[in-house]
Design an enzyme around this catalytic site. Structure first.
Site, PDB file in Angstrom:
ATOM      1  CG  ASP A  93     -70.008   7.986  73.736  1.00  0.00           C
ATOM      2  OD1 ASP A  93     -68.662   8.092  73.474  1.00  0.00           O
ATOM      3  OD2 ASP A  93     -70.643   7.157  73.857  1.00  0.00           O
ATOM      4  NE  ARG A 107     -67.844   6.882  76.753  1.00  0.00           N
ATOM      5  CZ  ARG A 107     -69.388   7.030  77.232  1.00  0.00           C
ATOM      6  NH1 ARG A 107     -69.741   8.190  77.660  1.00  0.00           N
ATOM      7  NH2 ARG A 107     -70.093   5.832  77.089  1.00  0.00           N
ATOM      8  CB  THR A 113     -73.497   8.410  71.119  1.00  0.00           C
ATOM      9  OG1 THR A 113     -72.115   8.110  71.121  1.00  0.00           O
ATOM     10  CG2 THR A 113     -73.713   9.648  71.990  1.00  0.00           C
ATOM     11  CD  GLU A 115     -69.591   2.030  70.627  1.00  0.00           C
ATOM     12  OE1 GLU A 115     -68.543   2.563  70.193  1.00  0.00           O
ATOM     13  OE2 GLU A 115     -69.573   2.061  71.952  1.00  0.00           O
ATOM     14  NE  ARG A 159     -62.749   6.335  76.831  1.00  0.00           N
ATOM     15  CZ  ARG A 159     -63.711   5.519  76.112  1.00  0.00           C
ATOM     16  NH1 ARG A 159     -64.276   6.085  74.911  1.00  0.00           N
ATOM     17  NH2 ARG A 159     -64.664   4.659  76.914  1.00  0.00           N
TER      18      ARG A 159
END
Length: 298
Positions: A93, A107, A113, A115, A159
């Site tokens: 992701d 992001r 999703t 890790e 992000r």
């Protein structure tokens, strides 16, 4: 009969302009002395004849110019941004792009999703598959980015929060969710594509697609996997450091809103508490509310 045919040919010459005399004479009498049809007469046109706006072609050969066929790729909506190159896929992701000459981590909004690189966390079931799927969609290609004012511009890690679209206009997060490579994820407030993403997850769950058929539960570790040894981000939450029995997470989002997350909620495991920024744990909802925090909208 031959003489009569040539006479008719001469009459044709008389009616035509002087510049066409030679052509008319050649066309008037054939090898057998019979009159031939003028260019405007019946019968198939010769290889050298043309129609207005057309190009001459030889018998059995094309003109050498192949018509350009329309692109099979769908035209992206005009609201999407310009194409930017993808530099790398960080995980399922998160990607890195070059935007305005600067490397920027992106992001994806609305998807979570499993890790593969979270510090102190074992690799989760279907995490590698999710990363691989992301690579197949965007690696070494260009994508379009779109912000959502309801979600803020960046997360606490710096992000940029964006929707990511392929060059032909497909929503990457929705593709991941529909294939069972991730789940719909609402951080705090509803976002633009939330209904579509939730419908995609419902369909994927029903079909037991991807992780919904392969994993006992979302976020379950891969058997035998070890925690990631990647450097931890500054100020990660450490449940062991929370007061005994105080597991309610008091988070402050990118807009400065104070939001608390209850254990077991959809946002709890993804929330990181950084005490140095004013975030904290609470022992009860009443204590969180009294301190100025509100409940997360899962």
């Amino acid at each position: 009969m031959a003489t009569g045919g040539c006479s008719r040919g001469r009459r044709v010459v008389a009616l035509m302009g002087a510049g066409a005399v030679l052509v008319a004479l050649l066309g008037a009498c054939g090898p057998a002395g019979n009159a031939k049809t003028a260019a405007t007469g019946p019968g198939p046109a010769s290889a050298s004849s043309t129609t207005p706006g057309s190009r001459a072609t030889g018998a059995g050969r094309g003109s050498g110019a192949t018509p350009t066929s329309p692109s099979s790729a769908a035209t992206p909506p005009p609201s999407l941004g310009a194409l930017v190159p993808v530099l790398s896929v960080i995980d399922g992701d998160t990607i890195a792009v070059r935007e305005g000459g600067v490397r920027r981590k992106i992001r994806l909004i609305g998807v979570d999703t499993p890790e593969t690189r979270k510090p102190n966390t074992p690799v989760q079931c279907f995490g590698k598959e999710a990363s691989s799927k992301m690579q197949s969609l965007v690696q070494s290609r260009s994508v379009r980015l779109q912000a959502d004012p309801s979600q803020g511009d960046t997360d606490k890690y710096g992000r940029s929060l964006r929707y990511v679209f392929t060059a032909d206009g497909r929503n990457v997060a929705q593709l991941l969710i529909a294939g069972g490579f991730g789940r719909e994820y609402t951080y705090d407030t509803a976002y633009r594509f939330q209904p579509q993403f939730r419908a995609a997850e419902s369909a994927a769950r029903g079909a037991r697609a991807g992780l919904w058929g392969a994993c006992p539960s979302f976020g379950s570790p891969v058997a035998g996997s070890q925690p990631s040894t990647a450097p931890a981000p500054a100020g990660p939450n450490d449940p062991a450091a929370a007061p005994a029995g105080c597991r309610i997470e008091g988070n402050i989002n990118s807009r400065g809103e104070k939001i608390y997350h209850l254990p077991g909620s959809a946002t709890y495991d993804k929330t990181v508490i950084t005490p140095s920024t004013g975030e904290r744990y609470f022992c009860s909802e009443a204590a969180a509310v009294a301190a100025g925090w509100r409940a997360a909208r899962d």
